[in-house]
Structures are given as structure tokens and as C-alpha cells.
Design a protein around this motif. Structure first.
Motif, PDB file in Angstrom:
ATOM      1  N   LEU A  40       0.823  -1.200   0.000  1.00 21.35           N
ATOM      2  CA  LEU A  40       0.000   0.000   0.000  1.00 21.35           C
ATOM      3  C   LEU A  40       0.865   1.261   0.000  1.00 21.35           C
ATOM      4  CD1 LEU A  40      -2.965   0.805  -0.016  1.00 21.35           C
ATOM      5  CD2 LEU A  40      -2.946   0.742   2.481  1.00 21.35           C
ATOM      6  N   ALA A  41       2.013   1.193   0.687  1.00 19.12           N
ATOM      7  CA  ALA A  41       2.918   2.351   0.717  1.00 19.12           C
ATOM      8  C   ALA A  41       3.439   2.683  -0.681  1.00 19.12           C
ATOM      9  CB  ALA A  41       4.089   2.079   1.662  1.00 19.12           C
ATOM     10  N   THR A  42       3.677   1.671  -1.489  1.00 25.16           N
ATOM     11  CA  THR A  42       4.142   1.904  -2.863  1.00 25.16           C
ATOM     12  C   THR A  42       3.062   2.609  -3.674  1.00 25.16           C
ATOM     13  OG1 THR A  42       5.597  -0.018  -2.792  1.00 25.16           O
ATOM     14  CG2 THR A  42       4.956   0.783  -4.979  1.00 25.16           C
ATOM     15  N   LEU A  43       1.827   2.157  -3.512  1.00 26.28           N
ATOM     16  CA  LEU A  43       0.720   2.808  -4.207  1.00 26.28           C
ATOM     17  C   LEU A  43       0.613   4.273  -3.777  1.00 26.28           C
ATOM     18  CD1 LEU A  43      -1.761   2.642  -6.094  1.00 26.28           C
ATOM     19  CD2 LEU A  43      -3.090   1.938  -4.104  1.00 26.28           C
ATOM     20  N   PHE A  44       0.702   4.523  -2.467  1.00 30.98           N
ATOM     21  CA  PHE A  44       0.588   5.894  -1.971  1.00 30.98           C
ATOM     22  C   PHE A  44       1.813   6.748  -2.321  1.00 30.98           C
ATOM     23  CE2 PHE A  44      -2.752   4.265   0.978  1.00 30.98           C
ATOM     24  CZ  PHE A  44      -3.767   5.094   0.513  1.00 30.98           C
ATOM     25  N   ARG A  45       2.931   6.128  -2.569  1.00 34.18           N
ATOM     26  CA  ARG A  45       4.101   6.889  -3.006  1.00 34.18           C
ATOM     27  C   ARG A  45       3.852   7.477  -4.405  1.00 34.18           C
ATOM     28  NH1 ARG A  45       7.593   3.653  -1.171  1.00 34.18           N
ATOM     29  NH2 ARG A  45       7.826   2.277  -2.956  1.00 34.18           N
ATOM     30  N   HIS A  46       3.179   6.705  -5.244  1.00 29.76           N
ATOM     31  CA  HIS A  46       2.849   7.183  -6.588  1.00 29.76           C
ATOM     32  C   HIS A  46       1.602   8.069  -6.595  1.00 29.76           C
ATOM     33  CE1 HIS A  46       5.768   4.966  -9.015  1.00 29.76           C
ATOM     34  NE2 HIS A  46       5.591   3.955  -8.172  1.00 29.76           N
ATOM     35  N   PHE A  47       0.637   7.730  -5.756  1.00 29.11           N
ATOM     36  CA  PHE A  47      -0.648   8.440  -5.706  1.00 29.11           C
ATOM     37  C   PHE A  47      -0.982   8.708  -4.239  1.00 29.11           C
ATOM     38  CE2 PHE A  47      -0.686   5.399  -9.241  1.00 29.11           C
ATOM     39  CZ  PHE A  47      -0.722   6.293 -10.305  1.00 29.11           C
ATOM     40  N   PRO A  48      -0.575   9.859  -3.728  1.00 31.90           N
ATOM     41  CA  PRO A  48      -0.708  10.126  -2.288  1.00 31.90           C
ATOM     42  C   PRO A  48      -2.151  10.207  -1.779  1.00 31.90           C
ATOM     43  CG  PRO A  48       0.252  12.005  -3.447  1.00 31.90           C
ATOM     44  CD  PRO A  48       0.102  10.922  -4.437  1.00 31.90           C
ATOM     45  N   THR A  49      -3.100  10.418  -2.694  1.00 32.55           N
ATOM     46  CA  THR A  49      -4.507  10.459  -2.293  1.00 32.55           C
ATOM     47  C   THR A  49      -5.347   9.715  -3.318  1.00 32.55           C
ATOM     48  OG1 THR A  49      -4.992  12.472  -3.534  1.00 32.55           O
ATOM     49  CG2 THR A  49      -4.212  12.775  -1.257  1.00 32.55           C
ATOM     50  N   ARG A  50      -6.549   9.376  -2.928  1.00 30.23           N
ATOM     51  CA  ARG A  50      -7.504   8.744  -3.831  1.00 30.23           C
ATOM     52  C   ARG A  50      -7.761   9.677  -5.024  1.00 30.23           C
ATOM     53  NH1 ARG A  50     -11.001   5.251  -4.275  1.00 30.23           N
ATOM     54  NH2 ARG A  50     -11.447   4.279  -2.321  1.00 30.23           N
ATOM     55  N   GLU A  51      -7.900  10.965  -4.740  1.00 27.60           N
ATOM     56  CA  GLU A  51      -8.160  11.933  -5.795  1.00 27.60           C
ATOM     57  C   GLU A  51      -6.986  12.003  -6.787  1.00 27.60           C
ATOM     58  OE1 GLU A  51      -8.640  16.229  -4.931  1.00 27.60           O
ATOM     59  OE2 GLU A  51     -10.652  15.888  -5.730  1.00 27.60           O
ATOM     60  N   ALA A  52      -5.765  11.890  -6.293  1.00 31.81           N
ATOM     61  CA  ALA A  52      -4.599  11.900  -7.185  1.00 31.81           C
ATOM     62  C   ALA A  52      -4.627  10.684  -8.112  1.00 31.81           C
ATOM     63  CB  ALA A  52      -3.312  11.932  -6.378  1.00 31.81           C
ATOM     64  N   LEU A  53      -5.038   9.551  -7.581  1.00 28.14           N
ATOM     65  CA  LEU A  53      -5.166   8.346  -8.409  1.00 28.14           C
ATOM     66  C   LEU A  53      -6.236   8.552  -9.480  1.00 28.14           C
ATOM     67  CD1 LEU A  53      -4.602   5.356  -9.074  1.00 28.14           C
ATOM     68  CD2 LEU A  53      -6.335   4.777  -7.373  1.00 28.14           C
TER      69      LEU A  53
END
Length: 192
Positions: A40-53
Motif C-alpha cells: 500500500l505504501a508503494t501505491l501511496f508513493r505514486h498516488f498520495p490520495t484517492r483523488e490523485a489516483l
């Protein structure tokens, strides 16, 4: 971005697109990370928020919708360009369940990661509308906000099982309401 980081980013987006297509805007970030086989940390490193994703997921589609308006403006009569683009917009909004609320909120919030893309789509639709109004083929009392709201509403209706069978009919009704009396009978012609 380094080549390996870009590859990971693209992989995460591809997986996220699949998960969001299946589960809509409420898709779990944890599920996306699990399916992408990353933490999950890797995902948040690329996309820090749901909105950014979602901004990353939707930007390509929104940019394509904006470009489609430019193409239609150059190659079609104003009423046909407007109706064709409006149909494309409704199809896009309907492509991800639950994205309507996110886009409607972002449209009015300049701090939103989705704001710029939504504003570009709004502006593209408004240009097509103004062009049709100048020609007299669209009602003068409709504006770009109305067009964006109607697109969102039709996308939402398409997500509702009880309205899904009538989606095309509802599109025809709304498109006819946008056009002036002179051209509203020609909505079916402008289906493209």
C-alpha cells in the motif's frame, strides 16, 4: 521519471483502471495495491490520495474528450458537433460507476486534483455550445454549466439499473431539449 519507476506507475494505473471499472469510484486502494502485487505504501508513493489516483486515471480520458471537441468543431456542423460530443461525454461519465459525484465536486473546487481536467472538458463543451447557439441551432438559455450538469445527470442515470434500458431514449430527450426547435428533430441524425 526513471524507466523502472515509469513502468511501475503505468502498471499501477492499468491495475487501478481494471479495479475501478469493476467496482467504480469506491474501489479500495488496498485492493488496487494487492492486485498490483505491491504494498500500500508503494501505491501511496505514486498516488498520495484517492483523488490523485483518479486524476491520473481520468486525465487521459478527459483529455481525449477535450480533443474530440476540437476535432468535431473543425469537421461537423455546430449542432451535430455538439450532440456527438455530448454523447461521448455521457459515455465517458458512465464508464466508471460513481465518478459523476467526484467530477461534479471537482468541477467547482479549484484545489481539486481533477479541477484542471474537468475545467478543460467544461470549456470544450461550452465552446461547442456557443458555436451552436451562434448558428441558432442550440437554445440560448443553456450554458456550459447546464451542459456539464446534464452530462453528469445522464451518466448517473445510466448507472441506475432501472433507467439503463432507457438510457438512449433519455439521451435523445435531453439532446432535443438542448437544441432549438429548428434542429431538435435532427438529434437522431447527429448521433455519430
Amino acid at each position: 521519471m526513471r524507466a523502472d519507476a515509469r513502468k511501475n506507475y503505468d502498471h499501477l494505473l492499468a491495475v487501478a483502471r481494471d479495479v475501478v471499472t469493476e467496482h467504480g469510484a469506491d474501489a479500495s486502494m488496498r485492493d488496487i495495491a494487492r492486485r498490483a502485487d505491491v504494498g500500500l505504501a508503494t501505491l501511496f508513493r505514486h498516488f498520495p490520495t484517492r483523488e490523485a489516483l483518479f486524476e491520473a486515471l481520468l486525465r487521459e480520458d478527459l483529455d481525449a474528450l477535450t480533443q474530440k471537441a476540437v476535432e468535431l468543431e473543425r469537421s461537423n456542423p455546430p449542432d451535430e458537433a455538439l450532440v456527438s460530443w455530448f454523447r461521448e461525454g455521457v459515455a465517458f461519465v458512465h464508464s466508471y460507476s460513481g465518478v459523476v459525484a467526484m467530477m461534479a465536486s471537482a468541477h467547482a473546487t479549484p484545489d481539486s486534483a481533477l479541477y484542471a481536467s474537468c475545467a478543460a472538458v467544461h470549456s470544450a463543451g461550452e465552446r461547442l455550445l456557443l458555436r451552436a447557439q451562434a448558428e441558432g441551432s442550440a437554445r440560448a438559455d443553456v450554458n456550459g454549466d447546464d451542459l456539464f450538469a446534464l452530462m453528469s445527470a445522464l451518466g448517473w442515470l445510466g448507472d441506475q439499473p432501472s433507467f439503463a434500458p432507457r438510457a438512449d431514449h433519455l439521451f435523445q430527450v435531453i439532446a432535443s431539449a438542448i437544441l432549438s426547435e429548428r434542429t431538435s428533430g435532427d438529434v437522431r441524425k447527429a448521433r455519430c
